[in-house]
Design an enzyme around this catalytic site. Structure first.
Site, short mmCIF file in Angstrom:
data_model
loop_
_atom_site.label_atom_id
_atom_site.label_comp_id
_atom_site.label_asym_id
_atom_site.label_seq_id
_atom_site.Cartn_x
_atom_site.Cartn_y
_atom_site.Cartn_z
N ASP A 169 -25.13 -35.99 -13.82
CA ASP A 169 -25.40 -37.12 -14.57
C ASP A 169 -26.19 -38.41 -13.89
O ASP A 169 -27.04 -38.75 -14.70
CB ASP A 169 -24.15 -37.94 -15.06
CG ASP A 169 -23.35 -37.10 -15.95
OD1 ASP A 169 -23.89 -36.12 -16.81
OD2 ASP A 169 -22.11 -37.40 -16.63
N ASP A 224 -20.66 -39.91 -12.81
CA ASP A 224 -20.34 -38.96 -13.98
C ASP A 224 -19.78 -39.89 -15.07
O ASP A 224 -18.83 -40.57 -15.08
CB ASP A 224 -19.43 -37.98 -13.73
CG ASP A 224 -19.33 -36.68 -14.53
OD1 ASP A 224 -20.44 -36.13 -14.77
OD2 ASP A 224 -18.43 -36.49 -15.23
N LYS A 239 -17.99 -40.03 -18.81
CA LYS A 239 -17.06 -39.37 -19.85
C LYS A 239 -16.73 -40.15 -21.05
O LYS A 239 -16.75 -41.41 -20.96
CB LYS A 239 -16.06 -38.54 -19.18
CG LYS A 239 -16.54 -37.60 -18.13
CD LYS A 239 -15.19 -36.86 -17.60
CE LYS A 239 -15.45 -35.89 -16.79
NZ LYS A 239 -16.51 -34.87 -17.11
#
Length: 229
Positions: free
Chosen positions: A132, A145, A147
């Protein structure tokens, strides 16, 4: 919108699927299994049983719809965050706005962006993945990262394989960019949630080392499975 970052060189790669599994192929034609493929193939029995119970509770059709909706939501949010980090002007889709508003205050602490949505390869261990972001969080270089979720996770345990993903990506970035002097030792996982500020999970070096050892074990297990096919 951020200024244009000073990025690390990108690796040429394409994503392919075979037998329901995903692989990355580099410019030389070397094909390596993705991080997600390895994690799915080596998922512990209790995790598989929990997923099966969830599908039974919702029904196969509804469970599939929920999974597809979450996947689209995550893809769209990632795309908008990518534009932001690269300093590119882009309108925010209505479906993304609740998640963007959640994560935006946290992204204010992100700087020194070096890599965004790029493939990385770990040739020694034999895997690849799409990272990412590599940047600094509050001045500390780290793997990042993003989410999305409908409700807070509340604990690291409820991130499931998320920490293992971070360790895998961290290892691959350090392997891929060793010549550039990159040696990440921290990781950041952000969970965007509608109507509240995103959850922030920060991993210190000792946390990542522990996850790295577990990841190495999963890679070895995957190789044993592959040899028996």
């Amino acid at each position: 919108m951020l200024p244009k970052p000073q990025l690390l060189p990108s690796y040429s790669a394409k994503s392919v699927r075979q037998g329901g599994q995903s692989y990355f192929v580099d410019a030389r034609g070397v094909r390596l299994p993705s991080v997600s493929t390895i994690l799915n193939a080596t998922k512990p029995l209790e995790a598989r049983e929990a997923l099966a119970r969830w599908r039974d509770r919702l029904g196969t059709e509804v469970a599939g719809q929920v999974t597809s909706r979450a996947s689209r939501r995550g893809t769209q949010t990632h795309k908008y965050i990518k534009h932001y980090l690269l300093g590119e002007a882009s309108p925010c889709p209505d479906t993304v706005k609740p998640y963007w508003e959640s994560v935006e205050p946290v992204l204010a602490n992100i700087g020194e962006v070096r890599l965004v949505e790029n493939a990385v390869f770990h040739y020694d261990l034999g895997y690849a993945g799409k990272v990412d972001c590599v940047a600094s969080y509050r001045g500390v270089p780290c793997i990042c990262d993003w989410k999305t979720a409908d409700a807070p996770k509340g604990s690291v345990e409820r991130l499931y394989d998320g920490p293992l993903q971070l360790a895998a990506y961290c290892g691959a970035v350090n392997h891929s960019y060793a010549e550039q002097g990159i040696k990440l030792r921290h990781a950041l996982l952000i969970v965007a949630i509608p109507d509240q500020t995103a959850e922030v999970f920060w991993f210190e070096p000792e946390d990542l080392i522990q996850q790295w050892h577990q990841w190495q074990a999963r890679v070895a297990e995957f190789e044993r499975f592959r040899q028996s096919w």
